[in-house]
Design a protein around this motif. Structure first.
Motif, PDB file in Angstrom:
ATOM      1  N   UNK A  15      -3.775   8.667   4.856  1.00  0.00           N
ATOM      2  CA  UNK A  15      -4.618   7.625   4.265  1.00  0.00           C
ATOM      3  C   UNK A  15      -3.887   6.897   3.145  1.00  0.00           C
ATOM      4  N   UNK A  16      -2.932   7.585   2.519  1.00  0.00           N
ATOM      5  CA  UNK A  16      -2.202   6.975   1.414  1.00  0.00           C
ATOM      6  C   UNK A  16      -1.350   5.806   1.846  1.00  0.00           C
ATOM      7  N   UNK A  17      -0.778   5.856   3.060  1.00  0.00           N
ATOM      8  CA  UNK A  17       0.086   4.758   3.503  1.00  0.00           C
ATOM      9  C   UNK A  17      -0.674   3.451   3.712  1.00  0.00           C
ATOM     10  N   UNK A  18      -1.865   3.455   4.334  1.00  0.00           N
ATOM     11  CA  UNK A  18      -2.643   2.204   4.346  1.00  0.00           C
ATOM     12  C   UNK A  18      -2.968   1.713   2.942  1.00  0.00           C
ATOM     13  N   UNK A  33       1.542   2.149  -7.105  1.00  0.00           N
ATOM     14  CA  UNK A  33       2.123   3.359  -7.691  1.00  0.00           C
ATOM     15  C   UNK A  33       1.236   4.576  -7.436  1.00  0.00           C
ATOM     16  N   UNK A  34      -0.087   4.395  -7.568  1.00  0.00           N
ATOM     17  CA  UNK A  34      -1.008   5.519  -7.369  1.00  0.00           C
ATOM     18  C   UNK A  34      -1.009   5.979  -5.913  1.00  0.00           C
ATOM     19  N   UNK A  35      -1.091   5.031  -4.979  1.00  0.00           N
ATOM     20  CA  UNK A  35      -1.115   5.392  -3.556  1.00  0.00           C
ATOM     21  C   UNK A  35       0.217   6.022  -3.137  1.00  0.00           C
ATOM     22  N   UNK A  37       2.257   7.680  -5.058  1.00  0.00           N
ATOM     23  CA  UNK A  37       2.326   9.021  -5.644  1.00  0.00           C
ATOM     24  C   UNK A  37       1.582  10.034  -4.779  1.00  0.00           C
ATOM     25  N   UNK A  38       0.429   9.618  -4.221  1.00  0.00           N
ATOM     26  CA  UNK A  38      -0.335  10.509  -3.343  1.00  0.00           C
ATOM     27  C   UNK A  38       0.491  10.894  -2.123  1.00  0.00           C
ATOM     28  N   UNK A  39       1.171   9.904  -1.524  1.00  0.00           N
ATOM     29  CA  UNK A  39       1.967  10.194  -0.327  1.00  0.00           C
ATOM     30  C   UNK A  39       3.160  11.091  -0.655  1.00  0.00           C
ATOM     31  N   UNK A  40       3.804  10.854  -1.791  1.00  0.00           N
ATOM     32  CA  UNK A  40       4.932  11.704  -2.196  1.00  0.00           C
ATOM     33  C   UNK A  40       4.477  13.158  -2.390  1.00  0.00           C
ATOM     34  N   UNK A  41       3.399  13.339  -3.155  1.00  0.00           N
ATOM     35  CA  UNK A  41       2.941  14.684  -3.485  1.00  0.00           C
ATOM     36  C   UNK A  41       2.463  15.429  -2.244  1.00  0.00           C
ATOM     37  N   UNK A  71       7.511   3.350   3.228  1.00  0.00           N
ATOM     38  CA  UNK A  71       7.172   3.193   1.809  1.00  0.00           C
ATOM     39  C   UNK A  71       8.159   2.243   1.122  1.00  0.00           C
ATOM     40  N   UNK A  72       9.421   2.340   1.479  1.00  0.00           N
ATOM     41  CA  UNK A  72      10.425   1.454   0.882  1.00  0.00           C
ATOM     42  C   UNK A  72      10.238   0.009   1.345  1.00  0.00           C
TER      43      UNK A  72
END
Length: 691
Positions: A15-18, A33-35, A37-41, A71-72
Motif C-alpha cells: 500500500x505504501x508504493x501507491x 517521505x512518510x510513504x 519510510x513505510x516501504x523501507x521499514x 521508489x527511485x
C-alpha cells in the motif's frame, strides 16, 4: 502466508508504493517521505524475519530490485512535478541511480563467485578435514548475509538527501547523500575482492575429494546409513541417529542434500553430504559391507549400484499405510521390519518382496518408551490425543481432526471423573488443508478454554513451591543448553565442515541436560493442567511416558505407542466399521475403535481407571510382540546381529568374485564388482587400491 505481523508488513509495503506515487503526483515532499519510510521499514522487517512473503513478492513481479527502482523513479517524478527538472540536483539524482544500479552487477558477481568457490563438492560433520586441507575462514557474515538487500538500502542516503534538497532549495544535502550512496556501494564491492584471492579460497574439488577418500581409507566405514529427501523429511534420518551411534561396526551417514545436513540433529557419527551423483560413485566406500536406507527415493540408485555391499530398507516408521509395502522395496537385498506384522504385510501386499529377504529386528528407537505400570496413586489420568496430518489427498480416513477431533477433545475435557489432556498434532497439520488448519485452531481454543476453567476451579490445586522450583530448574538447564549449543554456528558450509568434529563430552552433557529438562518440564506444570504441545519439545515419546492412554489415527504413532502396553484408541474416520477397520489395520486389533462421534471413549477411560475393566490388556501384549518383536534380546541387539550377519554375506560374495577372477572364470563386466574398483566420471573403471 507467514505470521500476522509479516502479513501486515507486506500489506503496508504494497500500500505504501501507491502512496509514494500519489505523493509524487500531488506533489508533496512530506507525504512522499512518510510513504517511502513505510516501504523501507516494511521491506527491512520482512528481510530480517526471512519471511516467506519476500519470495512470493518476487513471483508477482514485485521483487527486491524492482521495489527499489520504482521508489527511485517516483523520486525523479516528484522532482519533475516540483519543477526541478532544469536543476542540477535533478540530473545528479538520475546519474546517481544509474551509477548505483551499475554497481549492482559487480557486487552481485563477487558475492556469487565467493559463494560458489567456497562451496565444497562435499560437506561433512565429524570428519577430520582440518588436518588434511587448508580451509580458510569464511568472510564475515555481514558481507554475504542478505547482501542484495544491504547494498540496495544504501540508496536511502541519496533519497533522503535529494528530498532535503527539494524541500530547502539547497543542492548540498542532495550531493552529500549521493556521495554517501555511491561511495558506500563501491566500498561494499571492494570489500569483497580480498576473498577471491587464492589463500582466502578453499582447495579445488579434486583436492577435497582426495582428502575425503584419504579419511575414508583411514576410518574404514563398515555400515552406511544413506538418505536423500526434502528439508521436511529430515526427521526420517534423525530417528536413526542414536541407533547408528550404538552399532558394533564403524558407522557412516551419507546424505545427498545440503538442506538435510543443515537439519540433521547432533550426532557423534561421521556424516558426509555428497550432492553430486558422480562424486558419490567415485567415493572410496570399498570397506562398506552394509548400506541402510530410510526412504524409497530415486537417488538411492547411486548407492544401490554398488554390489560390494548389501542393501537394506529399514524405513522410517512401521504402520499399515501403503508406504510400508512400497513395491520399490524389492530392489534391496533385505527388508528389515520391526516384527512379524511387517513380514505378513508384505506377503499380503504381494509386491515382489520375498519372505526369505525379510528380517525382523524390532524398533531400536522405541527403547526410551517406558512400559505402563498403571496410573500412580493420587494422580489424575492423562490421555494423549496425537492425530496425524491430513495427507496429500482428501481421504476422510487420513486424520480424525476433521470429523472427530472436536468430539474427542470435548469428551475428554468434560470427562467425569476428570482426566488431563495432552494434545500433540502432527507437525504437518494444516500445511495442505485449510479445513485441517481450522479444525486444529478450534481444538486448541477448546483446550485453552477448558484449561482456564480448571485453573479457576477450587478442586484443582497445585504445589506452587514445587512448580516454582521446577521452573527455576528449567531456566538453569535452558541457560546451560544455550551455552553449550549456542555460538557454534559457522560462517559457511566450508568452515562448518572444517570445524565439524563433535565434542563427545559436550554431546553427552547436552543429552543428559535434555533428559533433565524433560523431567523438570513436567514438574513445572500441575498434573491436572491440559497441555498443547506443538514444538519440538517435549518430544512425542516423552508425551507417551507421561500419558496413561492415547487417542490417534492410523500411523506409525500407534505402532510406537503399543510398545508402552498402555490402552489406546484409534478413530475410524472413514466409517469402515469396527470389523473391517480392524481387518485392514493390524495396529487396531487391540484398540478401542472410535466412530466420529467419539461415543466409545468411555471404554478407553474405564480401562485406564480400573485394570479390571480393561478387556484388551492381553490383546495388547500379544499385538506388541506381533508388531514389534520380542522384548529379549533387545532391539538394538537384534539390529546389530542383523548387520553382522549381512556383512558376512557381503564379504562372502566379494570373496567369491575374487575367486572367479583368479580361476580365470568367464568374461564378465567387472566395473564396481570388487572393492577398490571405482567408476570414473566418464563411466570407465579405475583400479584403485583401497588400502
Amino acid at each position: 502466508m507467514g505470521s500476522a505481523a509479516e502479513l501486515a508488513a507486506a500489506v503496508l509495503m504494497m500500500l505504501g508504493f501507491p502512496g509514494v506515487m500519489v505523493a509524487a503526483l500531488v506533489p508533496s515532499i512530506p507525504a512522499f517521505a512518510a510513504a517511502a519510510a513505510v516501504t523501507y521499514l516494511a521491506d527491512h522487517y520482512l528481510h530480517r524475519r526471512n519471511s516467506y512473503l519476500i519470495n512470493r513478492l518476487g513471483k508477482i513481479r514485485a521483487g527486491l530490485s524492482i521495489r527499489f527502482l520504482i521508489r527511485q523513479l517516483l523520486l525523479v517524478l516528484l522532482l519533475a512535478r516540483l519543477s526541478l527538472a532544469d536543476d542540477l540536483i535533478y540530473y545528479a539524482a538520475i546519474a546517481c541511480f544509474i551509477a548505483f544500479y551499475g554497481l549492482q552487477a559487480p557486487h552481485g558477481a563477487l558475492v556469487t563467485l565467493i559463494r560458489n568457490r567456497r562451496r565444497l563438492p562435499v560437506a561433512t560433520r565429524n570428519v577430520d578435514l582440518a588436518s588434511r586441507l587448508r580451509i580458510p575462514d569464511a568472510p564475515p557474515r555481514g558481507l554475504l548475509n542478505r547482501s542484495a538487500e544491504k547494498i540496495l538500502h544504501f540508496d536511502l542516503a541519496a533519497v533522503a538527501g535529494v528530498l532535503i534538497s527539494a524541500e530547502t532549495g539547497s543542492d548540498l544535502p542532495g550531493f552529500i547523500g549521493i556521495g554517501v550512496t555511491l561511495g558506500a556501494a563501491a566500498l561494499y564491492a571492494l570489500a569483497l575482492l580480498p576473498y577471491l584471492r587464492g589463500r582466502r579460497l578453499p582447495p579445488n574439488a579434486e583436492k577435497v575429494l582426495a582428502a575425503v577418500d584419504e579419511w575414508l581409507r583411514e576410518y574404514r566405514p563398515e555400515t552406511v546409513l544413506y538418505f536423500s529427501g526434502s528439508k521436511d523429511s529430515a526427521y526420517q534420518v534423525n530417528m536413526w541417529l542414536e541407533t547408528m551411534e550404538q552399532l558394533d561396526t564403524r558407522p557412516l551417514i551419507v546424505l545427498r542434500e545440503r538442506v538435510i545436513l543443515q537439519s540433521l540433529a547432533p550426532t557423534t557419527v561421521p556424516v558426509i553430504c555428497v550432492p553430486g551423483g558422480v562424486h558419490l560413485m567415485n567415493m572410496d566406500l570399498s570397506t562398506v559391507r552394509v548400506a541402510l536406507y530410510a526412504a524409497n527415493v530415486g537417488k538411492n540408485i547411486h548407492m544401490l549400484r554398488v554390489p560390494t555391499m548389501k542393501h537394506v530398507f529399514i524405513g522410517h516408521g512401521d504402520s499399515d499405510k501403503l508406504a510400508s509395502v512400497n513395491p520399490f522395496s524389492k530392489v534391496y537385498d533385505e527388508v528389515w521390519t520391526a516384527g512379524r506384522a511387517g513380514r505378513d504385510r508384505y506377503a499380503i501386499a504381494d509386491v515382489g518382496v520375498r519372505d526369505e529377504d525379510i528380517v525382523e529386528v524390532g524398533r531400536p528407537q522405541l527403547a526410551p518408551i517406558r512400559t505402563w505400570q498403571g496410573v500412580p496413586e493420587g494422580r489424575m489420568p492423562t490421555v494423549l490425543y496425537a492425530p496425524t496430518w491430513e495427507g496429500w489427498d482428501d481421504n476422510p480416513g487420513n486424520t480424525s481432526l476433521l470429523l472427530a477431533g472436536e468430539n474427542i477433545v470435548r469428551k475428554l475435557v468434560t470427562a467425569d471423573p476428570p482426566v488431563r489432556v495432552l494434545y500433540k498434532p502432527h507437525p504437518f497439520t494444516g500445511t495442505r488443508s485449510a479445513r485441517a488448519k481450522t479444525a486444529h485452531r478450534r481444538i486448541t481454543a477448546l483446550i485453552e478454554k477448558a484449561t482456564a476453567e480448571r485453573a479457576a476451579d477450587a478442586r484443582f490445586t497445585a504445589d506452587a513451591a514445587g512448580r516454582a522450583a521446577a521452573r527455576a530448574e528449567l531456566a538453569r538447564i535452558e541457560a546451560r543448553l544455550a551455552e553449550l549449543t549456542g555460538g557454534t554456528e559457522q560462517g559457511d558450509e566450508a568452515e562448518a565442515s572444517r570445524d565439524g568434529l563433535v565434542d563427545i563430552q559436550r554431546h553427552q552433557e547436552v543429552a543428559r541436560l535434555r533428559a533433565e529438562w524433560n523431567a523438570a518440564y513436567w514438574r513445572s506444570v500441575p498434573d491436572w493442567e491440559h497441555r498443547i504441545v506443538t514444538g519440538a519439545e517435549p518430544r512425542l515419546y516423552d508425551c507417551f511416558n507421561v500419558s496413561d492412554a492415547m487417542v490417534s489415527d492410523i500411523s506409525s504413532v500407534v505402532s510406537d505407542f503399543i510398545a508402552s502396553g498402555k490402552p489406546y484408541a484409534v478413530t475410524d474416520s472413514a466409517d469402515l466399521g469396527e470389523e473391517e477397520f480392524k481387518r485392514q489395520n493390524t495396529a487396531v486389533r487391540a484398540a478401542v475403535v472410535l466412530t466420529n462421534s467419539a461415543a466409545e471413549l468411555g471404554g478407553l477411560l474405564a480401562a485406564v481407571r480400573d485394570p479390571d475393566r480393561d478387556p484388551l490388556a492381553g490383546d495388547r501384549k500379544e499385538l506388541k510382540r506381533y508388531l514389534l518383536g520380542p522384548d529379549e534380546p533387545t532391539s538394538i541387539e537384534q539390529f546389530n546381529s542383523a548387520v553382522a550377519g549381512l556383512a558376512v554375506k557381503a564379504e562372502a560374495r566379494n570373496v567369491g568374485q575374487r575367486s572367479r577372477i583368479v580361476a580365470g572364470g568367464p568374461d564378465v563386466e567387472l566395473a564396481d564388482a570388487l572393492p577398490g574398483q571405482r567408476a570414473s566420471a566418464a563411466g570407465e573403471t579405475d583400479n584403485v587400491n583401497a588400502g
